[in-house]
Design an enzyme around this catalytic site. Sequence first.
Site, PDB file in Angstrom:
ATOM      1  N   ARG A 169       0.902  -1.499   0.090  1.00 38.78           N
ATOM      2  CA  ARG A 169      -0.274  -0.026  -0.147  1.00 38.78           C
ATOM      3  C   ARG A 169       0.943   0.715   0.043  1.00 38.78           C
ATOM      4  NH1 ARG A 169      -2.760  -3.520   3.928  1.00 38.78           N
ATOM      5  NH2 ARG A 169      -4.859  -4.735   2.521  1.00 38.78           N
ATOM      6  N   VAL A 170       2.148   1.275   0.415  1.00 39.35           N
ATOM      7  CA  VAL A 170       3.120   1.951   0.930  1.00 39.35           C
ATOM      8  C   VAL A 170       4.108   1.818   0.048  1.00 39.35           C
ATOM      9  CG1 VAL A 170       1.993   3.460   2.728  1.00 39.35           C
ATOM     10  CG2 VAL A 170       3.933   2.100   2.569  1.00 39.35           C
TER      11      VAL A 170
END
Length: 515
Positions: free
Chosen positions: A372-373
């Site tokens: 997600r990052v």
Amino acid sequence: MSDLNVKALSREIDDAINGLKDGAKMEQSGVVTKVSDGIVWIYGLRDCGFSDVIAIETKDGAKVEAFALNLYEDEIGAVILGSEVGVNAGAKATLTGNTLEVPVGPELVGRVVSPLGLPLDGLGPIKTKQMGLIERPAPGVMERKSVNEPLATGIIAIDTMVPIGRGQRELLIGDRQTGKTAIAVDTMINQARQKTGVINVYVAIGQKSAKVAALVERLKTEGVMDQTIVVATSPSDAASMLYLAPYTGTAMAEYFRDNKQHALIIYDDLSKHAVAYRQMSLLLRRPPGREAYPGDVFYLHSRLLERSAKLSDDLGGGSLTALPIIETQAGDISAYIPTNVISITDGQIFLETNLFYQGIRPAISVGLSVSRVGGAAQTKATKSVAGTLRLELAQFRELASFAQFSSDLDEDTKNRIDRGRLLTEVLKQKQFQPLSVAEQVIAMIAATKGALDRLTNKDVESAVTRVIAEVKKSEKTIYASLDKGTKPEDADVEKVVKIAEKIAKSFGHDKAKKN
């Protein structure tokens, strides 16, 4: 036990409790009323707080330590650290004034220690200058910075499709024996080979001692132990040790994060950690919930994993990256503990049993794995070649079942299947062989630009190895630029493609005869 003995013990406990009449004594002192399965119940200790350390006198005058987990109105439920031998009802208990702490600092690097910071490697005592709290608050929102630096694993399938950044929490999840620990170990090895300066902390929670010993030997062989701390517990250890191990490892890793350095912590694995906590909680008479876990099992892991972060520049910019491992049963990621940890972390790498047995290793499921990052921290070089990789592989997995009907497929579908097979071969990687950024980018350029399309599956690995070696030898400037993560120029890509095409031709395969 006979009725006479029970009455005598009951009278002894009553006398001890009556001896605490003085209110001041009741604040700091107490009497053990019951001992069983590593849990002690203590009357008194009104000043006791969560995780406070309690000293209990044994029959022979020695002292055994415990830490408080249950705080009731008239009694304390505490967990004994180590063996309960010699601890009996009626024993005196006193607050030490300390909360649980462990030694921290650079002196621990290269050592194998217990959850209490005691050496397990036979290399003598560890003389640290500092102590760190086992439980402490995670950095707040304003103390953090968004993830912006890559933590290269050296595994091409991860660094291109599910990249990890420094300060991220990326879950490794899958059934037993699917290569979860192998990915974590390769990541540790890559930190040493690429000279990133990242300190590794490996926490073995209830792992067989033989497995931990073999891992330590491998790390020594690869030259990684010089920047690694191993916190080890075995299945024969008390539940309290298994419970403390990840918190101990985090406290040791936080020292480096807080001193402007970068650390990587691996929890192997949190499934066993949750089981140990469930055991302690049930013995402490806490109400069981779903799957008999206590209601706060989510908090158990959230307060642990939130301590991994990328700190703001004002706090030195250090980072702590976490790779928690969770073992699933028959690939069920919707079970209680897996869903808990998935919701806490910043993405997961799901390892599929079927892929593993097909020889696709690492057995990463493209559809169920996500970061997600980490994409924000990916190097420009890697990003330039990883664009459509996930999509092409996902399409291939969907179409793979139609491959047996290849004679009836249209040209576009055949090409997608062929490209998917090629990419699958390129993404296969042997254990203990992490690749640098340049090596990964060269391999992906050769695969995605069609230079290796003429090869059979069994020749792909050899061809990629030769392409990387040739670029490293004849195009040193391009190789050095890619290794820094610089996006390759079109002319540089063209040169790599030409080298790859020349090597592919040397295998003498005609595309029409492929596979």
